[in-house]
Design a protein around this motif. Structure first.
Motif, mmCIF file in Angstrom:
data_model
loop_
_atom_site.group_PDB
_atom_site.id
_atom_site.type_symbol
_atom_site.label_atom_id
_atom_site.label_comp_id
_atom_site.label_asym_id
_atom_site.label_seq_id
_atom_site.Cartn_x
_atom_site.Cartn_y
_atom_site.Cartn_z
ATOM 1 N N GLU A 1 34.971 -48.203 -17.305
ATOM 2 C CA GLU A 1 34.167 -48.785 -18.359
ATOM 3 C C GLU A 1 34.532 -48.160 -19.696
ATOM 4 O O GLU A 1 34.958 -47.016 -19.771
ATOM 5 C CB GLU A 1 32.678 -48.559 -18.078
ATOM 6 N N LEU A 2 34.311 -48.953 -20.772
ATOM 7 C CA LEU A 2 34.655 -48.474 -22.111
ATOM 8 C C LEU A 2 33.880 -47.223 -22.464
ATOM 9 O O LEU A 2 34.385 -46.326 -23.131
ATOM 10 C CB LEU A 2 34.381 -49.574 -23.149
ATOM 11 N N SER A 3 32.645 -47.126 -21.988
ATOM 12 C CA SER A 3 31.820 -45.964 -22.311
ATOM 13 C C SER A 3 32.386 -44.683 -21.720
ATOM 14 O O SER A 3 32.064 -43.594 -22.172
ATOM 15 C CB SER A 3 30.384 -46.187 -21.813
ATOM 16 N N ALA B 1 39.021 -46.361 -29.544
ATOM 17 C CA ALA B 1 39.482 -46.739 -30.877
ATOM 18 C C ALA B 1 40.497 -47.872 -30.797
ATOM 19 O O ALA B 1 40.500 -48.782 -31.624
ATOM 20 C CB ALA B 1 40.084 -45.524 -31.589
ATOM 21 N N PHE B 2 41.370 -47.826 -29.785
ATOM 22 C CA PHE B 2 42.369 -48.873 -29.590
ATOM 23 C C PHE B 2 41.694 -50.216 -29.324
ATOM 24 O O PHE B 2 42.051 -51.243 -29.917
ATOM 25 C CB PHE B 2 43.296 -48.506 -28.428
ATOM 26 N N VAL B 3 40.711 -50.222 -28.417
ATOM 27 C CA VAL B 3 40.019 -51.470 -28.064
ATOM 28 C C VAL B 3 39.248 -52.016 -29.264
ATOM 29 O O VAL B 3 39.301 -53.215 -29.568
ATOM 30 C CB VAL B 3 39.065 -51.240 -26.882
ATOM 31 N N CYS B 4 38.546 -51.153 -29.978
ATOM 32 C CA CYS B 4 37.779 -51.584 -31.150
ATOM 33 C C CYS B 4 38.710 -52.137 -32.226
ATOM 34 O O CYS B 4 38.431 -53.164 -32.853
ATOM 35 C CB CYS B 4 36.966 -50.419 -31.713
ATOM 36 N N GLY B 5 39.825 -51.448 -32.452
ATOM 37 C CA GLY B 5 40.771 -51.900 -33.455
ATOM 38 C C GLY B 5 41.423 -53.216 -33.087
ATOM 39 O O GLY B 5 41.598 -54.097 -33.934
ATOM 40 N N SER B 6 41.784 -53.385 -31.812
ATOM 41 C CA SER B 6 42.412 -54.629 -31.365
ATOM 42 C C SER B 6 41.473 -55.812 -31.541
ATOM 43 O O SER B 6 41.886 -56.894 -31.985
ATOM 44 C CB SER B 6 42.827 -54.511 -29.900
ATOM 45 N N PHE B 7 40.211 -55.623 -31.204
ATOM 46 C CA PHE B 7 39.239 -56.708 -31.352
ATOM 47 C C PHE B 7 39.050 -57.081 -32.820
ATOM 48 O O PHE B 7 39.034 -58.265 -33.175
ATOM 49 C CB PHE B 7 37.895 -56.303 -30.740
ATOM 50 N N SER B 8 38.932 -56.079 -33.676
ATOM 51 C CA SER B 8 38.718 -56.358 -35.094
ATOM 52 C C SER B 8 39.943 -57.055 -35.697
ATOM 53 O O SER B 8 39.812 -57.983 -36.500
ATOM 54 C CB SER B 8 38.427 -55.062 -35.863
ATOM 55 N N GLY B 9 41.135 -56.629 -35.294
ATOM 56 C CA GLY B 9 42.346 -57.258 -35.811
ATOM 57 C C GLY B 9 42.511 -58.682 -35.327
ATOM 58 O O GLY B 9 43.012 -59.545 -36.066
ATOM 59 N N THR C 1 35.381 -53.119 -41.180
ATOM 60 C CA THR C 1 33.941 -53.291 -40.986
ATOM 61 C C THR C 1 33.612 -53.484 -39.507
ATOM 62 O O THR C 1 32.709 -52.834 -38.964
ATOM 63 C CB THR C 1 33.431 -54.498 -41.800
ATOM 64 N N VAL C 2 34.364 -54.389 -38.840
ATOM 65 C CA VAL C 2 34.132 -54.631 -37.411
ATOM 66 C C VAL C 2 34.455 -53.375 -36.601
ATOM 67 O O VAL C 2 33.709 -53.005 -35.682
ATOM 68 C CB VAL C 2 34.973 -55.825 -36.919
ATOM 69 N N TYR C 3 35.553 -52.711 -36.948
ATOM 70 C CA TYR C 3 35.955 -51.492 -36.240
ATOM 71 C C TYR C 3 34.870 -50.423 -36.315
ATOM 72 O O TYR C 3 34.490 -49.820 -35.296
ATOM 73 C CB TYR C 3 37.257 -50.970 -36.836
ATOM 74 N N MET D 1 32.799 -48.927 -33.228
ATOM 75 C CA MET D 1 32.894 -47.501 -32.932
ATOM 76 C C MET D 1 31.503 -46.868 -32.884
ATOM 77 O O MET D 1 31.214 -46.018 -32.020
ATOM 78 C CB MET D 1 33.760 -46.806 -33.979
ATOM 79 N N ALA D 2 30.637 -47.264 -33.801
ATOM 80 C CA ALA D 2 29.260 -46.769 -33.785
ATOM 81 C C ALA D 2 28.531 -47.219 -32.513
ATOM 82 O O ALA D 2 27.735 -46.484 -31.930
ATOM 83 C CB ALA D 2 28.516 -47.247 -35.027
ATOM 84 N N HIS D 3 28.867 -48.432 -32.069
ATOM 85 C CA HIS D 3 28.219 -48.985 -30.878
ATOM 86 C C HIS D 3 28.600 -48.209 -29.623
ATOM 87 O O HIS D 3 27.779 -48.053 -28.695
ATOM 88 C CB HIS D 3 28.597 -50.459 -30.716
ATOM 89 N N VAL D 4 29.851 -47.712 -29.573
ATOM 90 C CA VAL D 4 30.292 -46.945 -28.393
ATOM 91 C C VAL D 4 30.065 -45.452 -28.583
ATOM 92 O O VAL D 4 30.511 -44.640 -27.766
ATOM 93 C CB VAL D 4 31.779 -47.227 -28.068
ATOM 94 N N GLY D 5 29.412 -45.081 -29.706
ATOM 95 C CA GLY D 5 29.009 -43.686 -29.890
ATOM 96 C C GLY D 5 30.056 -42.773 -30.494
ATOM 97 O O GLY D 5 30.018 -41.558 -30.275
ATOM 98 N N LEU D 6 30.995 -43.322 -31.282
ATOM 99 C CA LEU D 6 32.012 -42.507 -31.926
ATOM 100 C C LEU D 6 31.966 -42.690 -33.430
ATOM 101 O O LEU D 6 31.640 -43.760 -33.935
ATOM 102 C CB LEU D 6 33.414 -42.881 -31.424
#
Length: 285
Positions: A2-4, A12-20, A272-274, A278-283
């Motif tokens: 799991e991502l958590s 960071a990779f997953v968050c960045g890929s989604f935002s991009g 902004t999305v990233y 990141m805040a949502h996953v606690g980083l």
């Protein structure tokens, strides 16, 4: 896994890929128009007609229909999903390694942004070359894999790294300047705004300001990079001379409006999305 439970760099990779991915889908038409403007033959000689952003946009819709504005979206996704992920993962890792207990200053922000972009730029350059060729309209590639095979067969694997110097001269300063202005603008926000529900809107506004400034500074390198990747026989210095001879100094700012709009909006949205993810996953971003 799991991502958590994943490593922070993977998060960071997953968050960045989604935002991009989100920003690329929305703003691909601006990138296509920018590429067509920079590689169009109109305006090459003194007295010839200028090609404007609107005429290129209407021309694409007229000849290739509305979906033609998203030509090159496949290589854009192939580049963006891992590319932006690599960028944000590298940025997060560098920041945690060097500035875990302190806030980076302006100079440190430039180095963080530039370092992360260098890693992502070198790794993803072959896809960037294919993407540029898809968008310019001069090549009849059908798929990303077919384009890669065609380039390697006809021009050699080295052609996939054409424009490396111009790409780094464009992307590294852009990222460094962007991160510097973005981080400084965010730091200047009142604490009540930074911690309020309107924080994403404030962050997006900071991103727009940073994107405009960074885009204008790096526009000449973007024009040179595009010419080198579309015409791989050109060296970077030859492309500079060619652009200046054909267009003068203003030639280095062809396509500035669509690029500025796209890079500014993409970067602002991506960051902004990233940061929200990141805040949502606690980083911390």
């Amino acid at each position: 896994m799991e991502l958590s439970l994943a490593h922070p760099a993977i998060k960071a990779f997953v968050c960045g890929s989604f935002s991009g991915t989100c920003s690329t889908l929305l703003f691909q038409p601006l990138d296509l128009v920018k590429t067509r403007l920079q590689t169009s033959q109109s305006g090459m000689q003194p007295g010839s007609s200028r090609v404007g952003m609107t005429s290129v946009l209407l021309g694409v819709v007229r000849t290739e229909r509305l979906l033609g504005l998203w030509k090159g979206i496949s290589p854009s996704f192939v580049r963006t999903i891992p590319g932006v992920g690599i960028y944000f993962s590298s940025y997060h890792s560098l920041k945690q390694h060097f500035f875990q207990d302190s806030r980076p200053g302006a100079a440190q922000a430039v180095m963080l942004g530039g370092g992360a972009r260098t890693v992502a730029g070198v790794v993803m350059l072959p896809i960037t070359v294919i993407k540029t060729r898809f968008e310019c309209g001069r090549y009849s590639y059908v798929s990303v894999s077919g384009a890669l095979r065609s380039v390697c067969r006809s021009e050699g694997p080295a052609a996939l790294f054409s424009g490396l110097m111009a790409t780094l001269l464009r992307d590294v300063p852009f990222s460094g300047i962007y991160v510097m202005f973005y981080s400084q603008a965010k730091a200047s926000l009142p604490q009540e705004i930074s911690s309020s529900p309107s924080a994403p809107v404030a962050n997006f506004s900071c991103g727009v300001l940073a994107g405009v400034l960074a885009s204008l500074v790096t526009q000449p390198a973007d024009v040179v990079k595009t010419h080198v990747q579309v015409n791989p026989q050109l060296r970077t210095t030859e492309a500079v001379r060619y652009i200046y001879t054909a267009h003068g100094l203003e030639g280095f700012f062809r396509g500035a409006v669509p690029r500025c709009l796209r890079r500014t909006m993409m970067a602002a949205m991506a960051w902004t999305v990233y940061e929200q993810m990141m805040a949502h996953v606690g980083l911390k971003s």
